[in-house]
Write a protein that holds these residues in place. Structure first.
Motif, PDB file in Angstrom:
ATOM      1  N   HIS A   1     -30.008-122.184  36.338  1.00  0.00           N
ATOM      2  CA  HIS A   1     -29.488-121.130  36.800  1.00  0.00           C
ATOM      3  C   HIS A   1     -29.907-120.728  38.429  1.00  0.00           C
ATOM      4  O   HIS A   1     -31.304-121.214  38.633  1.00  0.00           O
ATOM      5  CB  HIS A   1     -30.087-119.766  35.898  1.00  0.00           C
ATOM      6  CG  HIS A   1     -29.577-118.631  36.608  1.00  0.00           C
ATOM      7  ND1 HIS A   1     -28.318-118.173  36.686  1.00  0.00           N
ATOM      8  CD2 HIS A   1     -30.541-117.707  37.066  1.00  0.00           C
ATOM      9  CE1 HIS A   1     -28.393-116.822  37.226  1.00  0.00           C
ATOM     10  NE2 HIS A   1     -29.757-116.462  37.487  1.00  0.00           N
TER      11      HIS A   1
ATOM     12  N   ALA B   1     -36.674-119.065  31.363  1.00  0.00           N
ATOM     13  CA  ALA B   1     -36.644-119.183  32.938  1.00  0.00           C
ATOM     14  C   ALA B   1     -38.000-119.296  33.546  1.00  0.00           C
ATOM     15  O   ALA B   1     -38.865-118.732  33.164  1.00  0.00           O
ATOM     16  CB  ALA B   1     -35.816-118.061  33.438  1.00  0.00           C
TER      17      ALA B   1
ATOM     18  N   MET C   1     -32.671-118.820  27.196  1.00  0.00           N
ATOM     19  CA  MET C   1     -33.176-118.355  28.545  1.00  0.00           C
ATOM     20  C   MET C   1     -34.781-118.555  28.752  1.00  0.00           C
ATOM     21  O   MET C   1     -35.274-117.875  28.497  1.00  0.00           O
ATOM     22  CB  MET C   1     -32.667-116.875  28.895  1.00  0.00           C
ATOM     23  CG  MET C   1     -32.815-116.799  30.306  1.00  0.00           C
ATOM     24  SD  MET C   1     -31.403-117.437  31.201  1.00  0.00           S
ATOM     25  CE  MET C   1     -31.624-116.824  32.840  1.00  0.00           C
TER      26      MET C   1
ATOM     27  N   VAL D   1     -32.662-123.083  32.344  1.00  0.00           N
ATOM     28  CA  VAL D   1     -32.089-122.130  31.076  1.00  0.00           C
ATOM     29  C   VAL D   1     -32.025-123.078  30.031  1.00  0.00           C
ATOM     30  O   VAL D   1     -31.410-124.183  30.022  1.00  0.00           O
ATOM     31  CB  VAL D   1     -30.907-121.784  31.698  1.00  0.00           C
ATOM     32  CG1 VAL D   1     -29.986-120.915  30.486  1.00  0.00           C
ATOM     33  CG2 VAL D   1     -30.610-120.771  32.598  1.00  0.00           C
TER      34      VAL D   1
END
Length: 258
Positions: free
Chosen positions: A59, A11, A9, A36
């Protein structure tokens, strides 16, 4: 746990690196997305034979449905060529890695000592224009012992005004699916000429319809996977249909006219 999770992750805001040149959407309709990243490495495996799974996906913070759809499609593509008996999860990257590593342990029984199974799953922004977000989904799966890996590509088209994915049928006018496939067949003929491929090749690798369409600003692109209309050595051919050929076939919205 049968793997080491190296990175999970990562992000960020809005776009993956390299996509800033895409046309910015109207803030009122924009579907925001974040990158991601995850990297899984098999544990308790012989040196140089540890399998790996790499994920570079997207995402959508404001749309769990789009996030789930993208993940499920990528994980389905990540199955590659299997024995048909493995149950492949579509709910998480971690579960997929576990299933892939279980199969890798079987692969090692027949693989040379330096071979390692690997899977790469990627989603990237291909284009953004007229409130359309076109995403390219790609996978590459290699099982140790195979002659080569298997690449796959699919397009995911998001209509930002609707906030949802649209299919080829959604983008075509009613009753125009046959006309679209005729335009695609003409594009195939142009591609054969450009590649200097003869009638014997076309007979051995005949054209067939496809719904894997990316509506770009100047043309619609249709991408085929290996073995669909060409041998593996020719890769994944792309056929291009100019927008002018799609007038009266596609909705003006998806030709950038509305």
């Amino acid at each position: 746990m049968s793997y080491r999770k190296i990175l999970v992750m990562a992000a960020g805001l809005s776009l993956l690196a390299g996509c800033q040149a895409q046309q910015e959407p109207d803030d009122r309709t924009a579907v925001t997305h974040e990158p991601v990243e995850a990297h899984f490495v098999e544990s308790d495996c012989p040196e140089e034979q540890c399998a790996e799974v790499e994920v570079r996906a997207l995402h959508f913070p404001g749309s769990p449905e789009l996030s789930e759809t993208l993940r499920a499609r990528l994980l389905a593509m990540g199955q590659g060529i299997t024995d048909g008996e493995t149950e492949w999860p579509r709910d998480s990257w971690e579960a997929y890695a576990e299933a892939f590593f279980a199969l890798a342990r079987e692969d090692r029984q027949y693989a040379p000592p330096h071979a390692a199974s690997q899977a790469s799953l990627e989603a990237k922004v291909l284009a953004r224009h007229h409130d359309l977000l076109v995403i390219e989904l790609g996978s590459y799966v290699y099982h140790a012992g195979q002659a080569h890996g298997m690449p796959l590509t699919e397009f995911m088209v998001i209509d930002e005004r609707l906030g949802s994915e649209v299919t080829l049928d959604d983008m075509l006018l009613d009753g125009q699916a046959p006309a679209f496939q005729e335009a695609l067949a003409r594009a195939h003929q142009r591609w054969l000429r450009d590649q200097e491929l003869d009638e014997a090749f076309a007979a051995s690798w005949p054209f067939h319809p496809s719904q894997n369409v990316a509506p770009l600003e100047t043309a619609w692109v249709v991408k085929y996977n290996v073995y669909e209309i060409t041998p593996y050595a020719l890769g994944q051919p792309e056929l291009s249909i100019p927008l002018a050929e799609l007038e009266g076939i596609a909705k003006m919205r998806y030709l950038g006219r509305e």
